[in-house]
Scaffold this motif. Structure first.
Motif, PDB file in Angstrom:
ATOM      1  N   MET A 141       3.119   4.448  -0.070  1.00 41.04           N
ATOM      2  CA  MET A 141       4.419   4.772  -0.695  1.00 41.04           C
ATOM      3  C   MET A 141       5.176   3.524  -1.118  1.00 41.04           C
ATOM      4  SD  MET A 141       5.769   7.719   1.848  1.00 41.04           S
ATOM      5  CE  MET A 141       4.563   8.262   3.027  1.00 41.04           C
ATOM      6  N   TYR A 164       6.065   7.702  17.894  1.00 46.22           N
ATOM      7  CA  TYR A 164       6.359   7.905  16.471  1.00 46.22           C
ATOM      8  C   TYR A 164       7.532   8.868  16.314  1.00 46.22           C
ATOM      9  CZ  TYR A 164       5.381   8.472  11.460  1.00 46.22           C
ATOM     10  OH  TYR A 164       5.476   8.479  10.090  1.00 46.22           O
ATOM     11  N   ARG A 221       2.071  -7.575   5.857  1.00 46.95           N
ATOM     12  CA  ARG A 221       1.278  -8.636   6.498  1.00 46.95           C
ATOM     13  C   ARG A 221       0.064  -9.043   5.671  1.00 46.95           C
ATOM     14  NH1 ARG A 221       0.512  -5.231  11.838  1.00 46.95           N
ATOM     15  NH2 ARG A 221       0.115  -3.813  10.102  1.00 46.95           N
ATOM     16  N   ARG A 222      -0.554  -8.110   4.954  1.00 44.10           N
ATOM     17  CA  ARG A 222      -1.804  -8.429   4.228  1.00 44.10           C
ATOM     18  C   ARG A 222      -1.470  -8.989   2.840  1.00 44.10           C
ATOM     19  NH1 ARG A 222      -4.275  -2.669   4.578  1.00 44.10           N
ATOM     20  NH2 ARG A 222      -2.030  -2.280   4.472  1.00 44.10           N
ATOM     21  N   ASP A 224       5.645 -10.181   8.771  1.00 44.05           N
ATOM     22  CA  ASP A 224       5.401  -9.224   9.850  1.00 44.05           C
ATOM     23  C   ASP A 224       6.777  -8.766  10.333  1.00 44.05           C
ATOM     24  OD1 ASP A 224       4.972  -7.868  12.217  1.00 44.05           O
ATOM     25  OD2 ASP A 224       3.434  -9.237  12.943  1.00 44.05           O
ATOM     26  N   VAL A 225       7.116  -7.509  10.109  1.00 40.32           N
ATOM     27  CA  VAL A 225       8.473  -7.047  10.430  1.00 40.32           C
ATOM     28  C   VAL A 225       8.749  -6.976  11.931  1.00 40.32           C
ATOM     29  CG1 VAL A 225       8.802  -5.790   8.253  1.00 40.32           C
ATOM     30  CG2 VAL A 225       7.912  -4.570  10.263  1.00 40.32           C
ATOM     31  N   SER A 273       0.838  -1.206   0.000  1.00 44.86           N
ATOM     32  CA  SER A 273       0.000   0.000   0.000  1.00 44.86           C
ATOM     33  C   SER A 273       0.871   1.254   0.000  1.00 44.86           C
ATOM     34  CB  SER A 273      -0.917   0.005   1.245  1.00 44.86           C
ATOM     35  OG  SER A 273      -0.138   0.084   2.421  1.00 44.86           O
ATOM     36  N   THR A 325      -2.214   8.918   2.093  1.00 44.30           N
ATOM     37  CA  THR A 325      -2.273   7.446   2.079  1.00 44.30           C
ATOM     38  C   THR A 325      -3.197   6.989   3.214  1.00 44.30           C
ATOM     39  OG1 THR A 325      -0.516   7.081   3.690  1.00 44.30           O
ATOM     40  CG2 THR A 325       0.186   7.338   1.386  1.00 44.30           C
TER      41      THR A 325
HETATM   42  N1  LIG Z   1       1.360   9.184   5.061  1.00 45.41           N
HETATM   43  C1  LIG Z   1       2.101  10.106   5.659  1.00 45.41           C
HETATM   44  O1  LIG Z   1       1.683  11.268   5.824  1.00 45.41           O
HETATM   45  C2  LIG Z   1       3.510   9.782   6.081  1.00 45.41           C
HETATM   46  C3  LIG Z   1       4.394  10.861   6.267  1.00 45.41           C
HETATM   47  C4  LIG Z   1       5.711  10.598   6.617  1.00 45.41           C
HETATM   48  C5  LIG Z   1       6.136   9.296   6.752  1.00 45.41           C
HETATM   49  N2  LIG Z   1       5.264   8.256   6.576  1.00 45.41           N
HETATM   50  C6  LIG Z   1       5.818   6.890   6.692  1.00 45.41           C
HETATM   51  O2  LIG Z   1       5.760   6.300   5.420  1.00 45.41           O
HETATM   52  C7  LIG Z   1       5.771   4.890   5.540  1.00 45.41           C
HETATM   53  C8  LIG Z   1       4.731   4.306   4.591  1.00 45.41           C
HETATM   54  O3  LIG Z   1       3.441   4.709   5.017  1.00 45.41           O
HETATM   55  P1  LIG Z   1       2.287   5.102   4.002  1.00 45.41           P
HETATM   56  O4  LIG Z   1       1.967   6.524   4.241  1.00 45.41           O
HETATM   57  O5  LIG Z   1       2.598   4.645   2.643  1.00 45.41           O
HETATM   58  O6  LIG Z   1       1.040   4.323   4.641  1.00 45.41           O
HETATM   59  P2  LIG Z   1       0.467   2.855   4.493  1.00 45.41           P
HETATM   60  O7  LIG Z   1      -0.128   2.658   3.145  1.00 45.41           O
HETATM   61  O8  LIG Z   1      -0.412   2.643   5.673  1.00 45.41           O
HETATM   62  O9  LIG Z   1       1.771   1.926   4.584  1.00 45.41           O
HETATM   63  C9  LIG Z   1       2.261   1.378   5.739  1.00 45.41           C
HETATM   64  C10 LIG Z   1       2.679  -0.035   5.378  1.00 45.41           C
HETATM   65  O10 LIG Z   1       3.359  -0.636   6.481  1.00 45.41           O
HETATM   66  C11 LIG Z   1       3.000  -1.981   6.517  1.00 45.41           C
HETATM   67  N3  LIG Z   1       3.208  -2.481   7.865  1.00 45.41           N
HETATM   68  C12 LIG Z   1       2.784  -1.929   9.031  1.00 45.41           C
HETATM   69  N4  LIG Z   1       3.122  -2.714  10.059  1.00 45.41           N
HETATM   70  C13 LIG Z   1       3.782  -3.771   9.525  1.00 45.41           C
HETATM   71  C14 LIG Z   1       4.362  -4.935  10.078  1.00 45.41           C
HETATM   72  N5  LIG Z   1       4.348  -5.194  11.404  1.00 45.41           N
HETATM   73  N6  LIG Z   1       4.964  -5.819   9.242  1.00 45.41           N
HETATM   74  C15 LIG Z   1       4.998  -5.593   7.916  1.00 45.41           C
HETATM   75  N7  LIG Z   1       4.466  -4.503   7.334  1.00 45.41           N
HETATM   76  C16 LIG Z   1       3.851  -3.622   8.145  1.00 45.41           C
HETATM   77  C17 LIG Z   1       1.548  -2.017   6.093  1.00 45.41           C
HETATM   78  O11 LIG Z   1       1.196  -3.278   5.539  1.00 45.41           O
HETATM   79  P3  LIG Z   1       0.381  -4.398   6.348  1.00 45.41           P
HETATM   80  O12 LIG Z   1      -0.614  -3.693   7.205  1.00 45.41           O
HETATM   81  O13 LIG Z   1      -0.234  -5.228   5.273  1.00 45.41           O
HETATM   82  O14 LIG Z   1       1.407  -5.150   7.125  1.00 45.41           O
HETATM   83  C18 LIG Z   1       1.508  -0.937   5.024  1.00 45.41           C
HETATM   84  O15 LIG Z   1       1.693  -1.486   3.736  1.00 45.41           O
HETATM   85  C19 LIG Z   1       5.531   4.589   7.021  1.00 45.41           C
HETATM   86  O16 LIG Z   1       6.759   4.184   7.594  1.00 45.41           O
HETATM   87  C20 LIG Z   1       5.105   5.933   7.605  1.00 45.41           C
HETATM   88  O17 LIG Z   1       5.547   6.094   8.930  1.00 45.41           O
HETATM   89  C21 LIG Z   1       3.961   8.474   6.257  1.00 45.41           C
END
Ligand SMILES: NC(=O)c1ccc[n+]([C@@H]2O[C@H](COP(=O)([O-])OP(=O)(O)OC[C@H]3O[C@@H](n4cnc5c(N)ncnc54)[C@H](OP(=O)(O)O)[C@@H]3O)[C@@H](O)[C@H]2O)c1
Length: 239
Positions: free
Chosen positions: A15, A153, A35-36, A60-61, A13, A188
């Protein structure tokens, strides 16, 4: 040409998925972890339908032993790791000192910090062989203090800056490079974890996952003598 292999955590999902699609379009074989399983398979199917190469490696990391098993499976199937994008991350709505729990704090630090170290540790021998690159998706909150980002965080993402610096300092002689990539607000599913979930108009002003994917492309496709230590990307409106 030799296959170039990119392992992406959080590849199902946001990024991670956008980075996978973009890198695959540029010729990378992308290995998607998260995980999904159905999310990973949907992204992989899209990539293959577009003529790219993708493989799914559920993980699962938070499970260090599973990281090593996933790395072994990846190497058995593909033989090498040229790049790593660590996008897996989490937060929680209850993120302040007056409403967090220490169990939730630990889960966030495990996912956002310890798991990044564990995945890099598992991939490092291969990255040394390939003169590879690790892109750690941190946060604007890992670059500068963001009052709303939360206790766990903020602490976990800030520590990623040090993690990347030690990696570059110690592993550059072995050819390994790492990037602390710090995005501001990105539209996202991650936003669903905020105490107040932003609406459509707020999301429209944010970065897109594709904006981040373009940046990841720049880092992973840079020549091997180019190290990008840190990048901060924000939408025009970021405060
Ligand atoms: N969106 C923002 O505004 C923003 C801004 C700055 C930084 N970030 C960072 O960007 C990164 C990507 O987030 P995103 O915004 O693209 O949101 P996202 O679509 O919710 O992506 C997060 C991903 O992490 C995976 N994940 C979470 N826990 C996990 C685990 N225990 N094991 C394996 N995978 C795991 C999820 O997959 P599963 O649930 O399927 O495991 C999901 O695909 C994150 O590190 C977040 O902190 C986000």
């Amino acid at each position: 040409m030799t296959e170039r292999v990119l392992w992406i955590t959080g590849g199902g999902s946001g990024m991670g998925a956008a980075s996978a699609r973009s890198a695959a379009a540029n010729g990378w074989s992308v290995i998607l972890s998260g995980r999904r399983v159905e999310q990973l398979e949907r992204v992989a199917a899209d990539i293959v339908a577009a003529g790219g190469r993708a493989d799914v490696l559920p993980l699962d990391v938070q499970d260090s032993a599973a990281i090593v098993t996933a790395r072994d499976t990846l190497l058995a199937r593909h033989g090498r790791i040229d790049a790593l994008v660590h996008a897996a991350g989490c937060n929680a709505p209850n993120r302040r000192w007056d409403d967090q729990t220490i169990d939730a704090f630990r889960a966030i630090v495990d996912t956002n910090l310890t798991a990044v170290a564990a995945v890099i540790d598992a991939a490092l021998p291969s990255l040394r062989e390939s003169s590879g690159v690790a892109v750690v998706i941190s946060s604007y909150a890992g670059w500068t203090f963001q009052p709303g980002a939360g206790v766990a965080y903020s602490a976990s993402k800030t520590a990623l800056g040090s993690l990347v610096r030690t990696l570059n300092q110690q592993e550059a002689p072995q050819g390994v490079r790492a990037t602390h990539l710090c995005p501001g607000d990105v539209a996202t599913d991650f936003l669903e974890q905020r105490p107040q979930v932003p609406g459509e108009s707020a999301r429209a002003a944010m970065l897109s996952p594709e904006d981040i994917a373009r940046t990841v492309d720049f880092v992973i496709d840079a020549p091997q003598h180019v190290r990008v230590d840190e990048m901060v990307l924000s939408p025009l409106s970021q405060r």
